[in-house]
Design an enzyme around this catalytic site. Structure first.
Site, PDB file in Angstrom:
ATOM      1  N   VAL A  99     -31.562 -10.553 -11.875  1.00  8.62           N
ATOM      2  CA  VAL A  99     -32.457 -10.531 -13.037  1.00  8.62           C
ATOM      3  C   VAL A  99     -32.971  -9.164 -13.139  1.00  8.62           C
ATOM      4  CG1 VAL A  99     -34.246 -11.210 -14.126  1.00  8.62           C
ATOM      5  CG2 VAL A  99     -32.878 -12.738 -13.377  1.00  8.62           C
ATOM      6  N   PHE A 123     -33.558 -15.570 -20.294  1.00  6.57           N
ATOM      7  CA  PHE A 123     -32.458 -16.436 -20.491  1.00  6.57           C
ATOM      8  C   PHE A 123     -31.014 -16.133 -20.370  1.00  6.57           C
ATOM      9  CE2 PHE A 123     -36.405 -17.332 -23.060  1.00  6.57           C
ATOM     10  CZ  PHE A 123     -36.651 -18.765 -22.673  1.00  6.57           C
ATOM     11  N   LEU A 124     -30.875 -14.972 -19.754  1.00  7.78           N
ATOM     12  CA  LEU A 124     -29.869 -14.131 -19.511  1.00  7.78           C
ATOM     13  C   LEU A 124     -28.766 -15.199 -18.823  1.00  7.78           C
ATOM     14  CD1 LEU A 124     -29.235 -13.344 -16.202  1.00  7.78           C
ATOM     15  CD2 LEU A 124     -30.547 -11.396 -16.992  1.00  7.78           C
ATOM     16  N   GLU A 180     -25.713 -15.161 -16.031  1.00 10.95           N
ATOM     17  CA  GLU A 180     -24.760 -14.797 -15.148  1.00 10.95           C
ATOM     18  C   GLU A 180     -23.550 -14.580 -15.861  1.00 10.95           C
ATOM     19  OE1 GLU A 180     -25.081 -15.935 -10.993  1.00 10.95           O
ATOM     20  OE2 GLU A 180     -27.043 -15.786 -10.876  1.00 10.95           O
ATOM     21  N   ASN A 220     -33.731 -24.721 -19.455  1.00 10.94           N
ATOM     22  CA  ASN A 220     -32.570 -25.082 -18.318  1.00 10.94           C
ATOM     23  C   ASN A 220     -32.502 -26.655 -18.188  1.00 10.94           C
ATOM     24  OD1 ASN A 220     -32.011 -22.508 -18.140  1.00 10.94           O
ATOM     25  ND2 ASN A 220     -32.701 -22.335 -16.029  1.00 10.94           N
ATOM     26  N   PHE A 267     -22.407 -26.745 -23.851  1.00  8.88           N
ATOM     27  CA  PHE A 267     -22.742 -27.745 -22.405  1.00  8.88           C
ATOM     28  C   PHE A 267     -22.476 -29.012 -22.441  1.00  8.88           C
ATOM     29  CE2 PHE A 267     -24.820 -23.563 -22.058  1.00  8.88           C
ATOM     30  CZ  PHE A 267     -24.977 -23.305 -20.702  1.00  8.88           C
ATOM     31  N   CYS A 323     -30.039 -21.355 -10.876  1.00  9.09           N
ATOM     32  CA  CYS A 323     -30.917 -21.742 -11.764  1.00  9.09           C
ATOM     33  C   CYS A 323     -31.100 -23.219 -11.973  1.00  9.09           C
ATOM     34  CB  CYS A 323     -30.776 -20.965 -12.902  1.00  9.09           C
ATOM     35  SG  CYS A 323     -31.177 -18.949 -12.721  1.00  9.09           S
TER      36      CYS A 323
HETATM   37  N1  LIG Z   1     -29.762 -15.284 -11.735  1.00  5.70           N
HETATM   38  C1  LIG Z   1     -30.025 -15.701 -13.083  1.00  5.70           C
HETATM   39  O1  LIG Z   1     -29.156 -16.044 -13.630  1.00  5.70           O
HETATM   40  C2  LIG Z   1     -31.332 -15.925 -13.410  1.00  5.70           C
HETATM   41  C3  LIG Z   1     -31.684 -16.176 -14.744  1.00  5.70           C
HETATM   42  C4  LIG Z   1     -32.924 -16.382 -15.392  1.00  5.70           C
HETATM   43  C5  LIG Z   1     -34.055 -16.412 -14.658  1.00  5.70           C
HETATM   44  N2  LIG Z   1     -33.657 -16.252 -13.163  1.00  5.70           N
HETATM   45  C6  LIG Z   1     -34.963 -16.238 -12.394  1.00  5.70           C
HETATM   46  O2  LIG Z   1     -35.247 -14.687 -11.867  1.00  5.70           O
HETATM   47  C7  LIG Z   1     -35.565 -14.713 -10.653  1.00  5.70           C
HETATM   48  C8  LIG Z   1     -34.756 -13.853  -9.937  1.00  5.70           C
HETATM   49  O3  LIG Z   1     -33.558 -14.412  -9.874  1.00  5.70           O
HETATM   50  P1  LIG Z   1     -32.283 -13.479  -9.385  1.00  5.70           P
HETATM   51  O4  LIG Z   1     -31.245 -14.443  -9.495  1.00  5.70           O
HETATM   52  O5  LIG Z   1     -32.419 -12.182  -9.859  1.00  5.70           O
HETATM   53  O6  LIG Z   1     -32.660 -13.470  -7.724  1.00  5.70           O
HETATM   54  P2  LIG Z   1     -31.951 -12.571  -6.502  1.00  5.70           P
HETATM   55  O7  LIG Z   1     -32.197 -13.487  -5.090  1.00  5.70           O
HETATM   56  O8  LIG Z   1     -30.559 -12.384  -7.056  1.00  5.70           O
HETATM   57  O9  LIG Z   1     -32.902 -11.537  -6.268  1.00  5.70           O
HETATM   58  C9  LIG Z   1     -34.257 -11.232  -5.854  1.00  5.70           C
HETATM   59  C10 LIG Z   1     -34.527 -10.050  -5.397  1.00  5.70           C
HETATM   60  O10 LIG Z   1     -36.077  -9.965  -4.874  1.00  5.70           O
HETATM   61  C11 LIG Z   1     -36.436  -9.133  -3.678  1.00  5.70           C
HETATM   62  N3  LIG Z   1     -37.622  -9.433  -3.258  1.00  5.70           N
HETATM   63  C12 LIG Z   1     -38.091 -10.315  -2.606  1.00  5.70           C
HETATM   64  N4  LIG Z   1     -39.266 -10.328  -2.230  1.00  5.70           N
HETATM   65  C13 LIG Z   1     -39.749  -9.167  -2.751  1.00  5.70           C
HETATM   66  C14 LIG Z   1     -40.815  -8.192  -2.700  1.00  5.70           C
HETATM   67  N5  LIG Z   1     -41.999  -8.888  -2.231  1.00  5.70           N
HETATM   68  N6  LIG Z   1     -41.187  -7.181  -3.187  1.00  5.70           N
HETATM   69  C15 LIG Z   1     -39.732  -6.470  -3.688  1.00  5.70           C
HETATM   70  N7  LIG Z   1     -38.542  -7.237  -3.860  1.00  5.70           N
HETATM   71  C16 LIG Z   1     -38.398  -8.359  -3.325  1.00  5.70           C
HETATM   72  C17 LIG Z   1     -35.138  -9.548  -2.890  1.00  5.70           C
HETATM   73  O11 LIG Z   1     -34.844  -8.593  -2.144  1.00  5.70           O
HETATM   74  C18 LIG Z   1     -33.805  -9.690  -3.860  1.00  5.70           C
HETATM   75  O12 LIG Z   1     -33.153  -8.491  -4.248  1.00  5.70           O
HETATM   76  C19 LIG Z   1     -35.729 -16.118 -10.200  1.00  5.70           C
HETATM   77  O13 LIG Z   1     -37.010 -16.772 -10.425  1.00  5.70           O
HETATM   78  C20 LIG Z   1     -34.728 -16.936 -10.822  1.00  5.70           C
HETATM   79  O14 LIG Z   1     -35.043 -18.359 -11.183  1.00  5.70           O
HETATM   80  C21 LIG Z   1     -32.460 -15.980 -12.555  1.00  5.70           C
END
Ligand SMILES: NC(=O)c1ccc[n+]([C@@H]2O[C@H](COP(=O)([O-])OP(=O)(O)OC[C@H]3O[C@@H](n4cnc5c(N)ncnc54)[C@H](O)[C@@H]3O)[C@@H](O)[C@H]2O)c1
Length: 437
Positions: free
Chosen positions: A11, A150-151, A153, A209, A250, A261
């Site tokens: 994200v 809402f993206l 992957e 979701n 879906f 997610c």
């Molecule tokens: N992946 C998806 O498709 C998606 C879509 C919508 C929302 N989300 C939400 O977005 C959030 C992030 O998801 P993601 O998939 O990008 O997670 P991810 O695990 O890919 O990335 C999280 C990043 O945060 C970093 N991090 C952790 N603690 C930290 C800190 N204290 N300071 C700085 N960096 C720190 C980690 O090193 C990691 O690189 C989650 O809450 C997820 O539910 C994800």
């Protein structure tokens, strides 16, 4: 605008790159020093179509940079997105330790008024906790808003650039105006910015979701009924999805939802609803159906070959939880492959992009990886399909049959026509459709 994005995962990177692309001055901070070093070289640690080009271009233009220094990123910015992970805690609730650690760091670092936005998916009430962390460390005014993401992957850059809608939970007119400015370039055509109160925005993400997960589990339950009656779930799906009130998205039956997610968000919502005395039984059922569905292919293999799989080799097509990503978090393939290995089976796997992820984080050398998907088939006792990558959709069936030791296919995504598979000499198992051959 000067923007910080804290957390450079799926994200954070997409948000940072897309905001840089529209001319903002973006600093992305992450505590993972290795990741930051790679990003500064223009090397993107995840597979996401279009993202690497966008980051490279904006690095060249000096509109984006990457740092491990969260404090410096906060000081340099007016708008700060928190985009760190919120993994499930042991009891299923969202683990907020990373979000609150960032909030504390923001509070420590603040030297001027900031707009702090939770982009991470967080339970209702989290913005209040974020505000408390910050305000206990500084007297400087802070706006705390919720802007769920809402993206999808695999299509994340496109989704961010052309969103269906942007949901903004805001706590002040000032924050609403600044965020409208930030998002206007992305909603120039048809999509809308929906302003609302902060708790409503927090709930919107989970509700969206959970709704999508419900549709998947619903159709998987209907698929079971189809199997028991000889009906074809694909016909039922079309019959249902063409109703304008329902729509086609879906509703595909398969091996259940996975990824980073849906599983964790449904669990966390069940937990929040339980804590607050709301009835979560619908969502508990959604989760129960999915837990069984993730093990469907393993169950089918065991029914077909028995509990002892020693001496048997299984070709696996698809490791990622869905196409166009290398993400394997909660992927159904994990459950099948672990189950095959536990029972003594050997696995030869192919995935267009997730094999490195599988080797590094899941299976190491416990399974074999091959360059092309036909290579996986050599003398295998069966082929198991987990992911609907485009390239698996129209293979050369003759070549497949000739390569496989036994022409048995377990298709968790209903990629092929059962009659055609039977005619081509396969024993073909799919989901919610008669097994032929
Ligand atoms: N992946 C998806 O498709 C998606 C879509 C919508 C929302 N989300 C939400 O977005 C959030 C992030 O998801 P993601 O998939 O990008 O997670 P991810 O695990 O890919 O990335 C999280 C990043 O945060 C970093 N991090 C952790 N603690 C930290 C800190 N204290 N300071 C700085 N960096 C720190 C980690 O090193 C990691 O690189 C989650 O809450 C997820 O539910 C994800």
């Amino acid at each position: 605008m000067k923007v910080a994005v804290i957390g450079s995962g799926y994200v954070g990177l997409v948000v940072g790159a897309c905001l840089a692309e529209t001319g903002n001055d973006v600093v992305c901070a992450d505590i993972d020093a290795g990741k930051v070093a790679r990003l500064n070289q223009g090397e993107v640690p995840i597979y996401e179509p279009g993202l690497e080009d966008l980051i490279e271009k904006n690095l060249d233009q000096r509109r984006i940079r990457f740092t491990t220094d969260v404090v410096e990123a906060v000081k340099a910015s007016e708008i700060i997105f928190i985009a760190v992970g919120t993994p499930p805690d042991e009891d299923g609730s969202a683990d907020l330790q990373h979000v609150l650690a960032v909030a504390a760091a923001i509070g420590e670092a603040m030297e001027s008024e900031k707009i702090v936005i939770t982009k991470s998916t967080v339970p209702v009430g989290t913005a209040r906790l974020v505000r408390r962390e910050i305000e206990s460390r500084t007297e400087i005014p802070v706006h705390v808003c919720s802007n769920p993401e809402f993206l999808k992957e695999g299509a994340a850059v496109d989704d961010f650039m052309k969103p269906d809608r942007v949901v903004l939970g805001v706590d002040s007119e000032y924050a609403a105006e600044r965020l409208r400015e930030l998002y206007e370039p992305f909603v120039r055509t048809s999509s809308a910015i929906l302003f609302m109160d902060v708790p409503s925005a927090e709930i919107t993400k989970y509700a969206a979701n959970a709704m999508l997960a419900t549709r998947i589990s619903f159709m998987n339950a209907i698929a079971q009924l189809c199997e028991k009656t000889g009906a074809d779930v694909d016909s039922v799906r079309k019959g249902v999805g063409t109703d304008g009130r329902i729509g086609p998205s879906f509703l595909f039956p398969g091996v259940g939802y996975g990824g980073s997610c849906f599983p964790k968000d449904v669990k966390a919502l069940v937990r929040t609803m339980g804590e607050l005395g709301a009835d979560a039984s619908i969502l508990q059922a959604v989760e129960d159906v999915n837990e069984k569905q993730k093990r469907l292919l393993l169950r089918r293999v065991v029914e077909r070959f028995g509990e002892d799989l020693s001496g048997k080799t299984f070709a696996v097509w698809g490791l990622a939880f869905k196409p166009n990503t290398d993400d394997m978090r909660e992927a159904p393939s994990l459950f099948t492959i672990e189950g095959l290995l536990e029972r003594g089976g050997a696995v030869v796997a192919h995935d267009p992009v997730a094999m490195e992820e599988a080797r590094e984080h899941h299976f190491g050398d416990r399974i074999r990886y091959v360059e092309t998907y036909y290579d996986a088939l050599a003398d295998a006792d069966a082929l198991i399909i987990h992911t609907e990558w485009l390239e698996y959709r129209r293979p050369d069936f003759e070549r497949m049959r000739a390569a496989l030791g036994h022409p048995v296919v377990f298709d968790g995504r209903n990629l092929y026509d059962p009659r055609r598979m039977k005619a081509a000499g396969f024993e073909y198992h799919s989901v919610g459709r008669p097994t032929l051959g």
